[in-house]
Design a protein around this motif. Structure first.
Motif, mmCIF file in Angstrom:
data_model
loop_
_atom_site.group_PDB
_atom_site.id
_atom_site.type_symbol
_atom_site.label_atom_id
_atom_site.label_comp_id
_atom_site.label_asym_id
_atom_site.label_seq_id
_atom_site.Cartn_x
_atom_site.Cartn_y
_atom_site.Cartn_z
ATOM 1 N N ALA A 109 45.879 8.725 12.202
ATOM 2 C CA ALA A 109 44.499 7.792 12.834
ATOM 3 C C ALA A 109 43.530 8.805 13.389
ATOM 4 C CB ALA A 109 45.172 7.032 14.028
ATOM 5 N N PRO A 110 43.809 9.671 14.073
ATOM 6 C CA PRO A 110 42.514 10.647 14.595
ATOM 7 C C PRO A 110 41.726 11.405 13.196
ATOM 8 C CG PRO A 110 44.563 11.147 15.804
ATOM 9 C CD PRO A 110 45.044 10.529 14.680
ATOM 10 N N THR A 111 42.522 11.484 12.294
ATOM 11 C CA THR A 111 41.985 12.275 11.080
ATOM 12 C C THR A 111 41.115 11.515 10.452
ATOM 13 O OG1 THR A 111 43.947 13.593 10.655
ATOM 14 C CG2 THR A 111 42.399 13.392 8.820
ATOM 15 N N ILE A 112 41.614 9.935 10.310
ATOM 16 C CA ILE A 112 40.619 8.977 9.646
ATOM 17 C C ILE A 112 39.505 8.997 10.486
ATOM 18 C CG2 ILE A 112 40.553 6.459 9.253
ATOM 19 C CD1 ILE A 112 43.472 6.410 8.571
ATOM 20 N N GLY A 113 39.675 8.818 11.801
ATOM 21 C CA GLY A 113 38.323 8.824 12.762
ATOM 22 C C GLY A 113 37.604 9.807 12.692
ATOM 23 N N THR A 114 37.903 11.063 12.440
ATOM 24 C CA THR A 114 37.055 12.192 12.036
ATOM 25 C C THR A 114 36.454 11.891 10.743
ATOM 26 O OG1 THR A 114 38.670 13.558 13.334
ATOM 27 C CG2 THR A 114 37.089 14.637 12.028
ATOM 28 N N TRP A 115 37.159 11.674 9.742
ATOM 29 C CA TRP A 115 36.479 11.356 8.443
ATOM 30 C C TRP A 115 35.385 10.491 8.625
ATOM 31 C CZ3 TRP A 115 41.460 11.441 5.241
ATOM 32 C CH2 TRP A 115 42.112 12.652 5.087
ATOM 33 N N VAL A 116 35.655 9.348 9.228
ATOM 34 C CA VAL A 116 34.711 8.236 9.203
ATOM 35 C C VAL A 116 33.256 8.690 10.157
ATOM 36 C CG1 VAL A 116 33.965 5.985 10.222
ATOM 37 C CG2 VAL A 116 36.329 6.361 9.165
ATOM 38 N N LEU A 117 33.457 9.678 11.294
ATOM 39 C CA LEU A 117 32.405 10.057 11.972
ATOM 40 C C LEU A 117 31.473 11.102 10.899
ATOM 41 C CD1 LEU A 117 33.686 10.696 15.483
ATOM 42 C CD2 LEU A 117 31.978 9.168 14.699
ATOM 43 N N ALA A 118 32.329 11.748 10.145
ATOM 44 C CA ALA A 118 31.695 12.557 9.100
ATOM 45 C C ALA A 118 30.753 12.019 8.419
ATOM 46 C CB ALA A 118 32.537 13.537 8.546
ATOM 47 N N ILE A 119 30.907 10.932 7.866
ATOM 48 C CA ILE A 119 30.181 10.278 6.748
ATOM 49 C C ILE A 119 29.211 9.014 7.551
ATOM 50 C CG2 ILE A 119 31.522 11.117 5.020
ATOM 51 C CD1 ILE A 119 32.653 8.366 4.869
ATOM 52 N N ALA A 120 29.634 8.409 8.643
ATOM 53 C CA ALA A 120 28.941 7.348 9.251
ATOM 54 C C ALA A 120 29.070 7.347 10.781
ATOM 55 C CB ALA A 120 29.722 6.282 8.572
ATOM 56 N N SER A 121 28.745 6.343 11.337
ATOM 57 C CA SER A 121 28.573 6.323 12.665
ATOM 58 C C SER A 121 30.012 5.799 13.476
ATOM 59 C CB SER A 121 27.500 5.408 13.246
ATOM 60 O OG SER A 121 27.834 4.064 13.056
ATOM 61 N N TRP A 122 30.122 5.914 14.752
ATOM 62 C CA TRP A 122 31.172 5.265 15.401
ATOM 63 C C TRP A 122 31.607 3.902 15.219
ATOM 64 C CZ3 TRP A 122 30.915 1.323 18.808
ATOM 65 C CH2 TRP A 122 29.645 1.231 19.386
ATOM 66 N N ARG A 123 30.460 3.191 14.917
ATOM 67 C CA ARG A 123 30.517 1.905 14.661
ATOM 68 C C ARG A 123 31.453 1.527 13.657
ATOM 69 N NH1 ARG A 123 27.211 -1.095 17.773
ATOM 70 N NH2 ARG A 123 25.363 -0.082 18.959
ATOM 71 N N THR A 124 31.491 2.365 12.565
ATOM 72 C CA THR A 124 32.267 2.195 11.354
ATOM 73 C C THR A 124 33.568 2.390 11.506
ATOM 74 O OG1 THR A 124 30.379 3.246 9.882
ATOM 75 C CG2 THR A 124 32.353 3.117 8.898
ATOM 76 N N ILE A 125 34.050 3.054 12.578
ATOM 77 C CA ILE A 125 35.528 3.376 12.861
ATOM 78 C C ILE A 125 36.168 1.829 13.312
ATOM 79 C CG2 ILE A 125 37.226 3.869 14.661
ATOM 80 C CD1 ILE A 125 35.515 6.597 14.575
ATOM 81 N N TYR A 126 35.220 0.855 13.856
ATOM 82 C CA TYR A 126 35.611 -0.407 14.562
ATOM 83 C C TYR A 126 35.520 -1.266 13.311
ATOM 84 C CZ TYR A 126 35.760 1.486 19.114
ATOM 85 O OH TYR A 126 36.045 2.378 20.163
ATOM 86 N N GLY A 127 34.507 -0.925 12.380
ATOM 87 C CA GLY A 127 34.463 -1.875 11.173
ATOM 88 C C GLY A 127 35.669 -1.748 10.263
ATOM 89 N N THR A 128 36.079 -0.333 10.046
ATOM 90 C CA THR A 128 37.266 -0.133 9.407
ATOM 91 C C THR A 128 38.338 -0.576 10.024
ATOM 92 O OG1 THR A 128 36.273 2.110 8.753
ATOM 93 C CG2 THR A 128 38.665 1.778 8.409
ATOM 94 N N LEU A 129 38.627 -0.933 11.024
ATOM 95 C CA LEU A 129 39.739 -1.441 11.939
ATOM 96 C C LEU A 129 39.807 -3.025 11.462
ATOM 97 C CD1 LEU A 129 39.851 0.192 15.220
ATOM 98 C CD2 LEU A 129 41.765 0.410 13.503
#
Length: 437
Positions: free
Chosen positions: A180-200
């Motif tokens: 989970a933390p790695t996925i969150g870091t990857w998402v942040l690297a290519i998009a905004s924090w909002r994309t994390i919740y969108g991914t969920l």
């Protein structure tokens, strides 16, 4: 999580007796169900149980970014985690009885729907207050997945098979905090924090579709009075007054408290005291999560080979006590280093993979007619101990040593063993003798 659910959807098409035709009747659609004794079924239950840790850990790397984006303090952003945990804990007490009344599948669909809706709302939240409120709803939706996973296993499996199923669900669930933390870091690297919740939200939608298309109702008979106040109070009273149910629920909850003390204390000790680099910390944390997975796998294999739950529990609890006491001795003596702490931490978390499936199974086994209430109680007590552990380790941390984390782990481990030998096991033995007579 998306990759896991995509794999699940793929194998559902060809591996588990699905009738895949262009137009299906209602009767044909009912046949599109995943068989309980299959890998696909275990993965689905594991995905449901993995929603909470994914929802917690994926967002952690984004906290500083959220604070800047929504113009608030880091402490206020931390409330998104606290409110999620509250929603998750309390919802289990609600969804459990509702599932006894209306069935597992419809309530699970409602819970997954709430999770998806809340994830989408979090991704578009215009303010920190809105984000916090929807995180509470998201936690409630995740709570449905957890409590109903336990209830479904109780409905469909008995004895060693039930313990093995819980072990394998625990194993799948153990992957979540590792990635989970790695996925969150990857998402942040290519998009905004909002994309994390969108991914969920997308992951939750895939789980929702898998439940809708692949999960049959597991409850044999619904209790039409389950949510009436007098029956609800009576049912929870039955759980709390049943020494076997309460004892094993406490064994599981206190053992979880021991593990969660490590989860909450490890950043303080490894990053601040031992000055471990962030990337190294991720690998070290993953190694302890891997320990839980190994313990769960071993427990499942031994259960199916006929090893009794009492032997497995005794081994797991005693080993947890020994390793946590050893951690305390190492910390107090000033010998706390990676080489002295990590083997003990891995072995300690390994024990949870053995303890949890056996304790949960024993807690919800005696009263199958109110399995939803029993599962809700188990989940609520578990999360309460987790919240207590995280609060205490932060309060007691001295900024210089690992003593707070180690000693608190020892307290929880000893308390769990005491609940087993003083409450759960004697009550179980008395019940067994009375039944044989």
């Amino acid at each position: 999580m998306i990759q896991v659910i995509a794999y699940l959807a793929f194998i559902n098409v060809w591996a588990f007796d699905y009738e895949f035709v262009p137009k299906m009747s209602v009767r044909q659609a009912k046949k599109m169900r995943i068989r309980p004794k299959t890998l696909s079924f275990t993965i689905l239950l594991g995905a449901l149980a993995a929603l909470p840790p994914l929802s917690i850990d994926m967002g952690l790397p984004a906290f500083p970014t959220i604070s800047t984006s929504l113009k608030t303090s880091p402490g206020v952003v931390g409330l998104t985690l606290s409110l999620f945990m509250i929603g998750f804990a309390v919802a289990q007490l609600i969804f459990g009885p509702l599932s006894d009344r209306y069935g597992r599948r419809p309530i699970l669909l409602v819970g997954c729907g709430l999770f998806v809706l809340a994830g989408a709302a979090c991704a578009t939240a215009p303010s920190i207050n809105t984000l916090i409120a929807w995180r509470l709803v998201q936690g409630a939706g995740a709570g449905a997945g957890m409590v109903l996973t336990l209830a479904i296993v109780r409905d469909l499996f008995e004895g060693p098979a039930a313990r093995a199923q819980l072990s394998y669900v625990n194993l799948v669930m153990g992957v979540a905090p590792m990635i989970a933390p790695t996925i969150g870091t990857w998402v942040l690297a290519i998009a905004s924090w909002r994309t994390i919740y969108g991914t969920l939200a997308v992951g939750g939608l895939l789980v929702l579709l898998s439940v809708a298309l692949g999960l049959s109702e597991s409850l044999a008979a619904r209790d039409l009075d389950a949510i009436k106040p007098h029956r609800l109070i009576k049912n929870y009273g039955r759980i709390l007054s049943n020494r076997i149910c309460l004892g094993y629920a406490l064994v599981n909850a206190l053992s979880f408290g021991c593990m969660f003390t490590y989860v909450a204390g490890s950043p303080l000790v490894l990053l601040n005291v031992l000055k471990v680099p962030t990337t190294t910390y991720g690998w070290l944390f993953a190694s302890t999560a891997f320990g839980i997975m190994i313990g769960s796998f071993l427990n499942g294999q031994l259960s199916m080979r006929g090893v009794s739950s009492s032997r497995l529990l005794a081994f797991g609890l005693l080993t947890a006590v020994a390793t946590s006491v050893a951690l305390t001795i190492v910390s107090v003596s000033g010998a706390a280093q990676l080489i002295t702490l990590m083997p003990l931490l891995i072995l300690n978390t390994f024990c949870l993979g053995i303890i949890s499936p056996n304790a949960i199974h024993a807690a919800i086994q005696p009263l199958p007619e109110i399995a939803g209430v029993a599962a809700g109680t188990v989940g609520f007590l578990q999360m309460s101990c987790g919240a207590l552990a995280s609060g205490l380790v932060a309060l007691l941390y001295d900024g210089r040593t690992a003593i707070a984390m180690s000693s608190l782990m020892a307290v929880f481990a000893i308390a769990s063993y005491a609940a087993y030998v003083g409450l759960a096991r004697p009550a179980e033995l008395r019940f067994t003798r009375a039944s044989s007579d």
